[in-house]
Enzyme design. Structure first.
Site, PDB file in Angstrom:
ATOM      1  N   TYR A  45      17.598  17.123  51.207  1.00 40.09           N
ATOM      2  CA  TYR A  45      18.298  16.263  50.231  1.00 40.09           C
ATOM      3  C   TYR A  45      18.757  14.962  50.902  1.00 40.09           C
ATOM      4  CZ  TYR A  45      21.740  14.992  46.596  1.00 40.09           C
ATOM      5  OH  TYR A  45      22.469  14.345  45.616  1.00 40.09           O
ATOM      6  N   LYS A  70      16.995  11.370  50.301  1.00 37.66           N
ATOM      7  CA  LYS A  70      17.728  10.266  49.661  1.00 37.66           C
ATOM      8  C   LYS A  70      17.781   9.039  50.567  1.00 37.66           C
ATOM      9  CE  LYS A  70      19.287  11.929  45.656  1.00 37.66           C
ATOM     10  NZ  LYS A  70      19.116  11.280  44.359  1.00 37.66           N
TER      11      LYS A  70
HETATM   12  N1  LIG Z   1      26.772  14.872  40.368  1.00 35.13           N
HETATM   13  C1  LIG Z   1      27.105  14.381  41.544  1.00 35.13           C
HETATM   14  O1  LIG Z   1      28.223  14.593  41.995  1.00 35.13           O
HETATM   15  C2  LIG Z   1      26.131  13.522  42.325  1.00 35.13           C
HETATM   16  C3  LIG Z   1      26.563  13.008  43.553  1.00 35.13           C
HETATM   17  C4  LIG Z   1      25.689  12.221  44.288  1.00 35.13           C
HETATM   18  C5  LIG Z   1      24.441  11.916  43.803  1.00 35.13           C
HETATM   19  N2  LIG Z   1      24.041  12.424  42.610  1.00 35.13           N
HETATM   20  C6  LIG Z   1      22.682  12.102  42.164  1.00 35.13           C
HETATM   21  O2  LIG Z   1      22.655  11.846  40.782  1.00 35.13           O
HETATM   22  C7  LIG Z   1      21.453  12.364  40.216  1.00 35.13           C
HETATM   23  C8  LIG Z   1      21.777  13.289  39.068  1.00 35.13           C
HETATM   24  O3  LIG Z   1      22.555  14.374  39.546  1.00 35.13           O
HETATM   25  P1  LIG Z   1      23.184  15.483  38.573  1.00 35.13           P
HETATM   26  O4  LIG Z   1      24.491  15.864  39.137  1.00 35.13           O
HETATM   27  O5  LIG Z   1      23.088  15.024  37.183  1.00 35.13           O
HETATM   28  O6  LIG Z   1      22.192  16.690  38.862  1.00 35.13           O
HETATM   29  P2  LIG Z   1      21.310  17.561  37.848  1.00 35.13           P
HETATM   30  O7  LIG Z   1      20.630  18.602  38.651  1.00 35.13           O
HETATM   31  O8  LIG Z   1      22.147  17.998  36.686  1.00 35.13           O
HETATM   32  O9  LIG Z   1      20.262  16.494  37.310  1.00 35.13           O
HETATM   33  C9  LIG Z   1      19.065  16.196  37.972  1.00 35.13           C
HETATM   34  C10 LIG Z   1      17.971  16.158  36.933  1.00 35.13           C
HETATM   35  O10 LIG Z   1      16.728  15.811  37.559  1.00 35.13           O
HETATM   36  C11 LIG Z   1      15.713  16.662  37.056  1.00 35.13           C
HETATM   37  N3  LIG Z   1      14.653  16.760  38.047  1.00 35.13           N
HETATM   38  C12 LIG Z   1      14.683  17.364  39.272  1.00 35.13           C
HETATM   39  N4  LIG Z   1      13.509  17.220  39.893  1.00 35.13           N
HETATM   40  C13 LIG Z   1      12.705  16.504  39.060  1.00 35.13           C
HETATM   41  C14 LIG Z   1      11.385  16.043  39.137  1.00 35.13           C
HETATM   42  N5  LIG Z   1      10.613  16.274  40.219  1.00 35.13           N
HETATM   43  N6  LIG Z   1      10.869  15.340  38.090  1.00 35.13           N
HETATM   44  C15 LIG Z   1      11.630  15.100  36.979  1.00 35.13           C
HETATM   45  N7  LIG Z   1      12.902  15.510  36.863  1.00 35.13           N
HETATM   46  C16 LIG Z   1      13.429  16.208  37.892  1.00 35.13           C
HETATM   47  C17 LIG Z   1      16.408  17.981  36.793  1.00 35.13           C
HETATM   48  O11 LIG Z   1      15.713  18.819  35.901  1.00 35.13           O
HETATM   49  C18 LIG Z   1      17.756  17.506  36.248  1.00 35.13           C
HETATM   50  O12 LIG Z   1      17.726  17.339  34.850  1.00 35.13           O
HETATM   51  C19 LIG Z   1      20.680  13.041  41.346  1.00 35.13           C
HETATM   52  O13 LIG Z   1      19.705  12.168  41.835  1.00 35.13           O
HETATM   53  C20 LIG Z   1      21.747  13.284  42.390  1.00 35.13           C
HETATM   54  O14 LIG Z   1      21.198  13.282  43.680  1.00 35.13           O
HETATM   55  C21 LIG Z   1      24.865  13.233  41.865  1.00 35.13           C
END
Ligand SMILES: NC(=O)c1ccc[n+]([C@@H]2O[C@H](COP(=O)([O-])OP(=O)(O)OC[C@H]3O[C@@H](n4cnc5c(N)ncnc54)[C@H](O)[C@@H]3O)[C@@H](O)[C@H]2O)c1
Length: 323
Positions: free
Chosen positions: A152, A156
């Protein structure tokens, strides 16, 4: 640009749009009058997260894996596709790296073909186990390249590299947001993230798992604030590329958070200690000076208020399951 001169409505693509953050972003973009193309392979996201948008005339869902190229016509891209919780991203680590790296290449390639702006949902994990606190964007991080979180973290980091190389090499307009812990309704209930864990355990009167002695700190940003930050960054002047930290600079220890959740749920749960997972950062807190200066953004929702809304969501889910 595909966008018609006479219209302010944009066609916006959100990858990962059926996930926690993505679905809230789709909601906000539609409320702002835009068309939304939600692209997701439903690995961790669900159709229920966007079910309420199904009949919206400006909403479209496309099941697609971003590790494969995509040919669509849009005006802006938010690239959020990537599993975000350790349980999910460690389930298939090779696919996690592919999603970040191949996904970035495919989405950047699409943006280059369309000449459109693209925003990357990066993460505070690029700082690893930081040796400075709070973290500023010019800190390069302290990341283990071969540990169980590396798929991860390094994925990233490489995605950020690709974004900046497309910007330097192809003059692509990019935006990079480094997102810190965000919570709210539609978080996955079993993703092992601290807020969802604590709330689910408290609502079921189960012991609340505290890893280590619980003195490690985290900061928590409510989802509505985070979405405002992402949109402010996307709408910022072209010279603003980021990276920009988006998160809440007020931090709490894990024990403090557990106690707050117990209080707000009226739970009978007690605290139970467990071993710290490998490479778990001891502290994580954003310096948001850059977001304040460049975007005029800062979080507004206090932890207690955000927790109440999140607890309400999980309570509703458990009630529905119990019938
Ligand atoms: N929620 C947090 O606290 C947080 C913190 C830092 C970064 N992020 C980043 O924000 C983004 C969203 O995070 P989230 O918390 O909503 O997570 P989440 O897991 O709810 O959402 C991620 C989405 O991406 C989709 N996905 C995964 N692999 C895929 C692929 N190969 N092709 C198409 N879709 C794919 C999943 O099905 C899911 O709907 C991510 O990139 C995550 O790294 C989130």
């Amino acid at each position: 640009m595909r966008q018609a001169m006479y219209s302010l409505r944009k066609r916006v693509m959100v990858t990962g749009g059926a996930g926690f953050l993505g679905s809230h972003l789709c909601d906000r973009l539609l409320a702002d009058g835009h068309e939304v193309l939600c692209v997701d392979n439903l690995f961790t996201g669900t159709k229920q997260n966007v079910e309420h948008l199904r009949d919206h005339p400006h909403f479209e869902f496309l099941r697609h894996d971003v590790t494969f190229p995509l040919y669509v016509e849009v005006d802006e891209i938010y690239n959020l596709a990537c599993p975000a919780s350790p349980i999910h991203y460690q389930h298939d680590p090779v696919q996690t790296t592919k999603t970040s790296v191949h996904g970035a290449i495919n989405m950047l390639g699409l943006a280059k073909r369309l000449g459109c702006k693209i925003l990357q949902a990066s993460t505070s994990e690029v700082y690893g186990d930081p040796s400075i606190n709070p973290q500023t964007e010019d800190y390069w991080g302290n990341v283990n390249p071969i540990g169980i979180r590396s798929c991860y973290d390094e994925g990233k980091r490489c995605a950020e590299t690709l974004f900046f190389d497309y910007h330097r090499q192809h003059q692509l307009p990019i935006k990079v947001a480094r997102i810190f812990n965000t919570y709210g309704p539609r978080m996955h209930p079993a993703d092992g993230r601290v807020v969802s864990n604590f709330i689910m355990q408290a609502l079921q009167d189960e012991p609340i798992t505290i890893y280590g002695d619980g003195s490690q700190t985290r900061s928590f940003c409510y989802v509505d604030d985070l979405i405002s930050g992402l949109i402010a960054l996307m709408d910022s002047p072209e010279g603003v590329t980021g990276p920009v930290n988006l998160g809440n600079p007020v931090d709490f220890t894990m024990v403090e958070l557990a106690q707050k959740v117990i209080e707000l749920t009226g739970s009978a749960s007690t605290l139970a200690n467990a071993d710290l997972p490998a490479d778990d950062p001891k502290q994580r807190k954003p310096n948001i000076g850059r977001a304040r200066d460049l975007l005029g953004w800062e979080p507004k929702v206090p932890l207690e208020e955000g927790l109440k809304m999140t607890i309400g969501h999980f309570r509703g889910m458990l009630d529905a399951q119990r019938g």
